[in-house]
Design an enzyme around this catalytic site. Structure first.
Site, mmCIF file in Angstrom:
data_model
loop_
_atom_site.group_PDB
_atom_site.id
_atom_site.type_symbol
_atom_site.label_atom_id
_atom_site.label_comp_id
_atom_site.label_asym_id
_atom_site.label_seq_id
_atom_site.Cartn_x
_atom_site.Cartn_y
_atom_site.Cartn_z
ATOM 1 N N TYR A 46 31.738 30.881 47.227
ATOM 2 C CA TYR A 46 32.018 31.621 45.982
ATOM 3 C C TYR A 46 30.708 32.222 45.441
ATOM 4 C CZ TYR A 46 34.870 32.820 41.922
ATOM 5 O OH TYR A 46 35.561 33.511 40.950
ATOM 6 N N LYS A 64 30.948 34.444 36.832
ATOM 7 C CA LYS A 64 32.017 33.840 36.019
ATOM 8 C C LYS A 64 31.409 32.993 34.893
ATOM 9 C CE LYS A 64 35.764 35.376 38.105
ATOM 10 N NZ LYS A 64 36.435 36.559 37.527
HETATM 11 P P1 NAD Z 1 43.240 41.557 42.664
HETATM 12 O O1 NAD Z 1 42.504 42.086 43.842
HETATM 13 O O2 NAD Z 1 44.691 41.708 42.626
HETATM 14 O O3 NAD Z 1 42.621 42.122 41.302
HETATM 15 C C1 NAD Z 1 41.260 42.478 41.174
HETATM 16 C C2 NAD Z 1 41.251 43.797 40.461
HETATM 17 O O4 NAD Z 1 39.921 44.200 40.127
HETATM 18 C C3 NAD Z 1 41.852 44.925 41.310
HETATM 19 O O5 NAD Z 1 42.984 45.470 40.660
HETATM 20 C C4 NAD Z 1 40.741 45.955 41.396
HETATM 21 O O6 NAD Z 1 41.204 47.284 41.359
HETATM 22 C C5 NAD Z 1 39.935 45.609 40.138
HETATM 23 N N1 NAD Z 1 38.568 46.159 40.191
HETATM 24 C C6 NAD Z 1 37.582 45.854 41.063
HETATM 25 N N2 NAD Z 1 36.502 46.639 40.823
HETATM 26 C C7 NAD Z 1 36.836 47.446 39.772
HETATM 27 C C8 NAD Z 1 36.166 48.485 39.070
HETATM 28 N N3 NAD Z 1 34.920 48.871 39.400
HETATM 29 N N4 NAD Z 1 36.810 49.106 38.047
HETATM 30 C C9 NAD Z 1 38.071 48.746 37.699
HETATM 31 N N5 NAD Z 1 38.776 47.779 38.344
HETATM 32 C C10 NAD Z 1 38.150 47.145 39.367
HETATM 33 O O7 NAD Z 1 42.820 40.003 42.619
HETATM 34 P P2 NAD Z 1 43.089 38.858 41.537
HETATM 35 O O8 NAD Z 1 42.846 37.602 42.288
HETATM 36 O O9 NAD Z 1 44.365 39.078 40.847
HETATM 37 O O10 NAD Z 1 41.856 39.022 40.539
HETATM 38 C C11 NAD Z 1 42.007 39.214 39.146
HETATM 39 C C12 NAD Z 1 41.011 38.348 38.384
HETATM 40 O O11 NAD Z 1 41.375 36.969 38.533
HETATM 41 C C13 NAD Z 1 39.578 38.464 38.859
HETATM 42 O O12 NAD Z 1 38.703 38.392 37.739
HETATM 43 C C14 NAD Z 1 39.411 37.212 39.702
HETATM 44 O O13 NAD Z 1 38.059 36.790 39.820
HETATM 45 C C15 NAD Z 1 40.215 36.245 38.863
HETATM 46 N N6 NAD Z 1 40.618 34.996 39.530
HETATM 47 C C16 NAD Z 1 41.229 35.042 40.740
HETATM 48 C C17 NAD Z 1 41.597 33.847 41.365
HETATM 49 C C18 NAD Z 1 42.266 33.856 42.707
HETATM 50 O O14 NAD Z 1 42.238 32.823 43.393
HETATM 51 N N7 NAD Z 1 42.888 34.963 43.132
HETATM 52 C C19 NAD Z 1 41.330 32.615 40.737
HETATM 53 C C20 NAD Z 1 40.697 32.619 39.497
HETATM 54 C C21 NAD Z 1 40.336 33.817 38.898
#
Ligand code: NAD
Length: 261
Positions: A156, A163
């Site tokens: 990570y 984060k």
């Molecule tokens: P996802 O890929 O569906 O979403 C990530 C989003 O970030 C995408 O829609 C992408 O277009 C957007 N993004 C990236 N760069 C960008 C930019 N320059 N401008 C605008 N948008 C941008 O994946 P997700 O897992 O749903 O991620 C959403 C959030 O949840 C993130 O912050 C991620 O770190 C967090 N998160 C994810 C998990 C997991 O296991 N999937 C766990 C905890 C937290």
């Protein structure tokens, strides 16, 4: 009538039906919220248009949070539909793929550190700065974090630092915006298979480990994260600000599970 009836929210970060933001948007729509959506890259535009339609919305706007002009243009355009609104969901993170693979000390670079913090942490306050004047009293700003901010988790890497910065951002923003009636919180979600998480080396092992070691003995769903996000965005959570709430089946509080002793 749902508990978000009469409220208007902007949802960022939907890129597919697997996205955490999709689960959040569905839960908020179910509670009566009116929604607008963003997409980052034009290749996603058609898909987001059709996902937005499912939730009764035809407001789909472009925004790349790495550009100040793109953020200001987003809110300029949003104003045509929502002159005032009740908050946004920031569900955005990015790190170059070489940063999420292997020994942290060896892989981290100045450029990787900068990009990851810029897109994954700074963008949250950058959006708040730009739309502050458009937010109603009782608004809610919500972002998504992960346990890697508190604990060292293999692969990570620099995203964990970003984060941690994002969670500090939540506290500072909450303190500044609270007097205007604006609450700021984060959900620290358990691992979910999405486009973003597939970039983390050996993510599948994280899913298995989390399932086996969580008190609830399974991984959480985007519906469960969505329900918590809908609650935090509503007046039901009017006393909660500056918090990082774990929606991870209890994984973060568990040190040893029963069948290990
Ligand atoms: P996802 O890929 O569906 O979403 C990530 C989003 O970030 C995408 O829609 C992408 O277009 C957007 N993004 C990236 N760069 C960008 C930019 N320059 N401008 C605008 N948008 C941008 O994946 P997700 O897992 O749903 O991620 C959403 C959030 O949840 C993130 O912050 C991620 O770190 C967090 N998160 C994810 C998990 C997991 O296991 N999937 C766990 C905890 C937290």
């Amino acid at each position: 009538m749902g508990f978000l009836s009469g409220k208007y929210f902007l949802i960022t970060g939907v890129s597919s039906k697997l996205s955490i933001a999709y689960g959040i948007a569905k839960a908020m729509y179910k509670q009566g919220a009116q929604l607008a959506f963003t997409y980052n890259k034009s290749k996603f535009k058609d898909r987001i248009n059709s996902l937005a339609k499912e939730m009764g919305s035809n407001i789909v706007l472009q925004c790349d949070v790495s550009e100040d002009s793109s953020i200001s243009n987003l809110f300029f355009e949003l104003k045509q539909y929502f002159p005032k609104f009740d908050g946004f969901i920031h569900s955005i993170a990015f790190a170059p793929s070489d940063q999420l693979n292997g020994d942290y000390v060896n892989t981290v670079t100045r450029e990787g550190f900068k990009i990851t913090h810029d897109i994954s942490s700074y963008s949250f306050v950058a959006m708040a700065k730009e739309c502050r004047e458009m937010l109603n009293p009782s608004s809610s700003l919500l972002t998504l974090s992960y346990l890697g901010s508190e604990r060292a988790i293999p692969n990570y890497n620099v995203m964990g630092l970003a984060k941690a910065s994002l969670e500090a951002n939540v506290r500072y923003m909450a303190n500044c915006m609270g007097p205007e009636g604006i609450r700021v919180n984060a959900i620290s979600a358990g691992p979910i298979r999405t486009l973003a998480s597939s970039g983390i080396k050996e993510f599948r092992k994280m899913l298995i480990y989390s399932k086996e070691c969580s008190p609830i003995r399974r991984n959480v769903t985007i519906e469960e994260i969505g329900n918590c996000a809908a609650f935090l965005s509503s007046n039901l959570a009017s006393g909660i600000s500056g918090e990082v709430i774990h929606v991870d089946g209890g994984f973060s509080v568990s040190a040893m599970i029963h069948n290990q002793i």
